[in-house]
Design a protein around this motif. Structure first.
Motif, PDB file in Angstrom:
ATOM      1  N   PRO A 181       0.836  -1.210   0.000  1.00  0.00           N
ATOM      2  CA  PRO A 181       0.000   0.000   0.000  1.00  0.00           C
ATOM      3  C   PRO A 181       0.861   1.247   0.000  1.00  0.00           C
ATOM      4  O   PRO A 181       1.819   1.352   0.764  1.00  0.00           O
ATOM      5  CB  PRO A 181      -0.817  -0.131   1.294  1.00  0.00           C
ATOM      6  N   ASP A 182       0.545   2.189  -0.880  1.00  0.00           N
ATOM      7  CA  ASP A 182       1.346   3.409  -0.944  1.00  0.00           C
ATOM      8  C   ASP A 182       0.774   4.468   0.001  1.00  0.00           C
ATOM      9  O   ASP A 182      -0.336   4.317   0.515  1.00  0.00           O
ATOM     10  CB  ASP A 182       1.444   3.931  -2.381  1.00  0.00           C
ATOM     11  N   PRO A 183       1.505   5.554   0.265  1.00  0.00           N
ATOM     12  CA  PRO A 183       1.048   6.563   1.229  1.00  0.00           C
ATOM     13  C   PRO A 183      -0.300   7.186   0.896  1.00  0.00           C
ATOM     14  O   PRO A 183      -1.019   7.629   1.793  1.00  0.00           O
ATOM     15  CB  PRO A 183       2.171   7.612   1.180  1.00  0.00           C
ATOM     16  N   ARG A 203      -6.618  13.186  -7.609  1.00  0.00           N
ATOM     17  CA  ARG A 203      -6.812  12.874  -6.197  1.00  0.00           C
ATOM     18  C   ARG A 203      -7.027  11.380  -6.004  1.00  0.00           C
ATOM     19  O   ARG A 203      -7.750  10.752  -6.797  1.00  0.00           O
ATOM     20  CB  ARG A 203      -8.040  13.607  -5.645  1.00  0.00           C
ATOM     21  N   PRO A 204      -6.434  10.759  -4.969  1.00  0.00           N
ATOM     22  CA  PRO A 204      -6.748   9.359  -4.661  1.00  0.00           C
ATOM     23  C   PRO A 204      -8.228   9.240  -4.335  1.00  0.00           C
ATOM     24  O   PRO A 204      -8.733   9.922  -3.444  1.00  0.00           O
ATOM     25  CB  PRO A 204      -5.876   9.060  -3.441  1.00  0.00           C
ATOM     26  N   ALA A 205      -8.950   8.404  -5.079  1.00  0.00           N
ATOM     27  CA  ALA A 205     -10.401   8.343  -4.936  1.00  0.00           C
ATOM     28  C   ALA A 205     -10.913   7.012  -4.406  1.00  0.00           C
ATOM     29  O   ALA A 205     -11.932   6.973  -3.706  1.00  0.00           O
ATOM     30  CB  ALA A 205     -11.066   8.624  -6.281  1.00  0.00           C
ATOM     31  N   ALA A 206     -10.231   5.921  -4.730  1.00  0.00           N
ATOM     32  CA  ALA A 206     -10.712   4.610  -4.304  1.00  0.00           C
ATOM     33  C   ALA A 206      -9.536   3.649  -4.207  1.00  0.00           C
ATOM     34  O   ALA A 206      -8.519   3.816  -4.893  1.00  0.00           O
ATOM     35  CB  ALA A 206     -11.754   4.076  -5.279  1.00  0.00           C
ATOM     36  N   LEU A 207      -9.686   2.640  -3.373  1.00  0.00           N
ATOM     37  CA  LEU A 207      -8.616   1.671  -3.190  1.00  0.00           C
ATOM     38  C   LEU A 207      -9.186   0.305  -2.842  1.00  0.00           C
ATOM     39  O   LEU A 207     -10.351   0.155  -2.471  1.00  0.00           O
ATOM     40  CB  LEU A 207      -7.638   2.136  -2.110  1.00  0.00           C
ATOM     41  N   GLY A 208      -8.330  -0.700  -2.977  1.00  0.00           N
ATOM     42  CA  GLY A 208      -8.691  -2.061  -2.613  1.00  0.00           C
ATOM     43  C   GLY A 208      -7.445  -2.913  -2.591  1.00  0.00           C
ATOM     44  O   GLY A 208      -6.361  -2.466  -2.990  1.00  0.00           O
TER      45      GLY A 208
END
Length: 246
Positions: free
Chosen positions: A118-120, A161-166
């Motif tokens: 996982p990145d920052p 912008r970072p919007a979603a992750l999994g």
């Protein structure tokens, strides 16, 4: 997959910071936010009388300042009368959750960034989805970082912008999907579906054939998303928690 086979895989895929065993009972603890890694999973008979085992579980969580919580899974809880034993002690059921399974298929999305850690930027989405709760976000980020290899982490940016992750955790032919989160500012745009597809495609390259994930029974939009992708309910579990007393 049956709960007897899948639950140990799921436990290993999302490991808690503190872990102990009482025979077939698995005690998991972190900071108290993510229910799965802050609960006892009684997946087999305990190594002592059940009442003494419950006493030991209560002592384990009390020593860490956490609520005492059990995760009781249909078809994989031992002893079979554990719910009745907990009810007599004042525990209450909550948090009904579905475990759904499906085939590992999908279409990769070129806009999804995949990594082996996982990145920052993950923290940005986790904080937003936790409504600014930094401690909750930190626990989940640390949990993601503990997923054993081979694991993949996916991020989708919108307008820079970072919007979603999994994330996904591969164990043989099984892959678990974890940490699916979307910033509230970017919901209802189909981002979760794009992330899921990309994770499944990547998992297939790592040998996975069957995917599983957990979704709260009350989360109708998520259930609809996974049903549209061919996932169906394999079994359910509920948490049993003893309310805190002053």
């Amino acid at each position: 997959m049956s709960p007897e086979l899948l639950e140990p895989i799921a436990d290993a895929a999302w490991p808690a910071r503190d872990r102990e065993r009482l025979g077939g009972w698995r005690l998991n603890a972190a900071d108290g936010f993510s229910l799965r890694i802050n609960a006892c999973w009684p997946l087999g008979e305990p190594d002592r009388d059940p009442e003494a085992a419950i006493d030991a579980v209560e002592a384990f969580y009390a020593a860490r300042g956490l609520l005492v919580r059990f995760k009781l899974t249909e078809g994989a809880t031992a002893p079979a009368d554990l719910a009745e034993r907990l009810a007599r002690r004042g525990y209450e059921p909550h948090g009904e959750t579905l475990v759904v399974t499906g085939a590992v298929t999908g279409l990769a999305d070129p806009d999804v960034t995949l990594s082996i850690a996982p990145d920052p930027a993950f923290q940005t989405v986790l904080v937003a989805s936790a409504k600014g709760n930094l401690a909750d976000a930190r626990e989940r980020l640390e949990g993601l970082a503990r997923i054993p290899a081979p694991a993949r982490f996916a991020r989708l940016d919108v307008d820079g912008r970072p919007a979603a992750l999994g994330a996904c955790a591969v164990d043989g032919e099984a892959v678990g999907i974890f940490g699916m989160r979307t910033d509230p500012d970017f919901r209802r745009r189909g981002l979760a579906r794009r992330l899921l597809d990309s994770l499944l495609v990547e998992a297939a390259t790592l040998g996975a054939r069957t995917a599983y994930l957990q979704v709260e029974a009350a989360n109708a939009p998520a259930i609809a998303l996974y049903a549209a992708r061919g996932f169906s309910t394999a079994y359910r579990y509920r948490y049993w928690t003893r309310p805190a007393h002053d």
